[in-house]
Design an enzyme around this catalytic site. Structure first.
Site, short mmCIF file in Angstrom:
data_model
loop_
_atom_site.label_atom_id
_atom_site.label_comp_id
_atom_site.label_asym_id
_atom_site.label_seq_id
_atom_site.Cartn_x
_atom_site.Cartn_y
_atom_site.Cartn_z
N LYS A 77 41.29 40.58 49.16
CA LYS A 77 41.78 39.34 49.75
C LYS A 77 42.68 39.64 50.94
O LYS A 77 43.44 40.60 50.93
CB LYS A 77 42.54 38.55 48.68
CG LYS A 77 43.05 37.18 49.11
CD LYS A 77 43.72 36.48 47.93
CE LYS A 77 44.26 35.12 48.32
NZ LYS A 77 44.89 34.43 47.16
N SER A 152 43.37 29.90 45.87
CA SER A 152 43.29 30.31 47.27
C SER A 152 42.34 31.48 47.50
O SER A 152 41.98 31.78 48.63
CB SER A 152 44.69 30.70 47.77
OG SER A 152 45.22 31.77 47.01
N SER A 176 45.18 30.96 41.35
CA SER A 176 44.32 31.24 42.51
C SER A 176 43.27 32.32 42.28
O SER A 176 42.48 32.61 43.19
CB SER A 176 45.17 31.60 43.73
OG SER A 176 45.82 30.46 44.21
#
Length: 479
Positions: A77, A152, A176
């Site tokens: 990420k 997210s 998330s």
């Protein structure tokens, strides 16, 4: 999908000479090229990944020792630092910034001979539940491109869902990792707070953030956790607790609680509720005990979570001021205060600004006791009640989210509705306990939904075993 269903299946073929690391990297590069419309990757490290793969193939051919994750292709990420590579937190304010060091989790992956193939898209500064808040555009759900993948860590989830890497790293501040895993029909683990070092993870809310892992099966997630977990001299919040062997225990009966207030909450999709009730019956038929437990604080967890996390975000994001690094306004001859305002206004997106403003408000004189201090008290109540339940049961099972993946743009103009979608996931972050979302079944709308399992702190071994038990019981194959 790749012909290898797991890391162990791939490595068995690798060491038997039936495939190579280079073959796998090329396979994933081709897949990434074919699915650019999903917008999962912000940057792909093509030449570097191929070079690392070739070097590993040479070592294996020569009989040299290699690490536990040799040849495993991983995406990370875009809030996790990797030395010499761009990291932007999907924000214009860090556009073009190159990391000066690697996160501890990344260092450990590299030491285990994993191959990091690229940076994955996410909501800006990990703030969002849909991956619509990225400065570089939304990520699309591979099952239905009109729907969100969750957030997210939406890019990390879609990369595994669409077979663009074997496993991926995300971050979980209030769900998330688990929420996008649910929306995408894969496995998503948030370990105990401090189980994986946060060193090199761009902070959103420091007392909540935790690096998490996406995979297509429990064994793969366990393998990555085994490598990345453990103490870290660079992170004082990383636990010194010994890391056990994460062996999956089979043929054991478990004592499980479900939260009545969660299952019969008016916000939960009715069809999903019926699916959970049938699943509980299947668990009991398999020899597990499933008991209802009261949890009176469910409606307070989201307000407490957003007061506390936005307050921490307001403090953490103050460092992005346009002076030392990142976006700087092009306007000249400004007073210092105006320079800060302009740089931050231009660099941050709408949702990040909203949370900074909210966090600054709850920390301000006259409101601190009414909001921040009260939210801390609620957090204490939640922790105590959750620990009380977990002292009596092996695990808590509950929904991951109230609905399946919704349409892109459906909740953009209603931030409160978006925040309330976190009602089931923020519990584990408030208490710092480990939690995992595993796929359960398909809704009549065709989208997958999962079940969330929570255990007490540092009980990841039990958590992974119960998760494997749940998937075997339903004979679930991730999408």
């Amino acid at each position: 999908m790749s012909e290898y269903s797991s890391i162990s299946a791939f490595q068995e073929a690798l060491y038997a000479g039936r495939t190579t690391c280079t073959d796998m990297v090329r396979y994933y590069l081709d897949r990434i090229g074919q699915t650019k419309h999903l917008n999962a990757y912000l940057e792909v490290f093509e030449e570097e990944a191929l070079s690392k793969a070739h070097a590993l193939d040479t070592r294996i051919k020569n009989g040299e020792p290699v690490g536990a994750l040799a040849g495993v292709v991983i995406g990370i990420k875009d809030v996790i630092c990797y030395k010499g590579h761009k990291v932007s937190a999907a924000s214009r304010i860090l556009e073009g910034f190159t990391s000066l060091y690697s996160a501890t989790a990344v260092e450990r992956l590299l030491e285990a001979d994993a191959i990091i193939i690229g940076n994955l898209n996410c909501d800006e500064f990990a703030m969002g539940s849909t991956n619509e808040n990225s400065a570089y555009g939304p990520v699309l759900n591979a099952l239905d491109n009109s729907r969100v993948p969750g957030g997210s860590s939406g890019g990390s989830a879609v990369a595994v869902q669409a077979d663009l890497c074997m496993v991926s790293l995300g971050s979980d501040t209030g769900g998330s990792v688990r929420q996008p895993a649910d929306f995408c029909g894969i496995v998503g683990l948030k370990p105990t707070y401090g189980r994986i070092s946060r060193y090199g993870l761009i902070a959103y809310a420091s007392s909540f953030d935790q690096i998490g892992i996406f995979g297509r099966n429990i064994a793969d997630v366990a393998s990555v956790l085994q490598v990345t977990a453990g103490p870290d001299e660079y992170d004082s919040t990383a636990s010194s607790e010994a890391v056990p062997e994460y062996q999956i225990v089979h043929n054991k009966s478990w004592k499980i609680a479900y939260l009545k207030d969660a299952l019969f909450h008016p916000g939960l999709d009715e069809e999903m509720k019926e699916g959970y009730l049938r699943f509980f019956e299947e668990l009991e038929a398999a020899g597990d005990s499933v008991t209802a437990a009261d949890f009176a604080y469910l409606d307070y967890v989201v307000p407490a979570y957003y007061v506390l996390t936005t307050a921490e975000a307001s403090s953490n994001l103050s460092r992005f001021d346009g002076v030392k690094y990142g976006h700087r306004t092009s306007l000249k001859n400004l007073e210092l205060a105006d320079f800060y305002k302009k740089s931050r206004s231009e660099g941050f997106g709408k949702e990040v600004k909203r949370r900074i403003l909210l966090g600054t408000f709850v920390l301000s004189a006259g409101y601190y006791d009414a909001y921040f201090a009260k939210a801390q008290q609620v957090r204490r109540l939640v922790v105590d009640k959750l620990n009380e339940i977990l002292s009596e049961y092996d695990a808590i099972i509950m929904p991951t989210v109230p609905s399946t993946a919704f349409k892109i743009g459906e909740k953009t103009n209603d931030p409160i509705a978006m925040y309330l979608a976190d009602i089931y996931t923020v519990l584990a972050n408030l208490a710092g306990v480990p939690a995992i979302s595993v796929p359960l079944q398909r809704h009549s709308n065709g989208m997958p939904y999962g079940v969330q399992i929570i255990t007490k702190q540092f009980s990841e071994a039990n958590l992974l075993s119960i998760a494997e038990h749940a998937m075997q019981l339903r004979q679930v194959t991730p999408v």
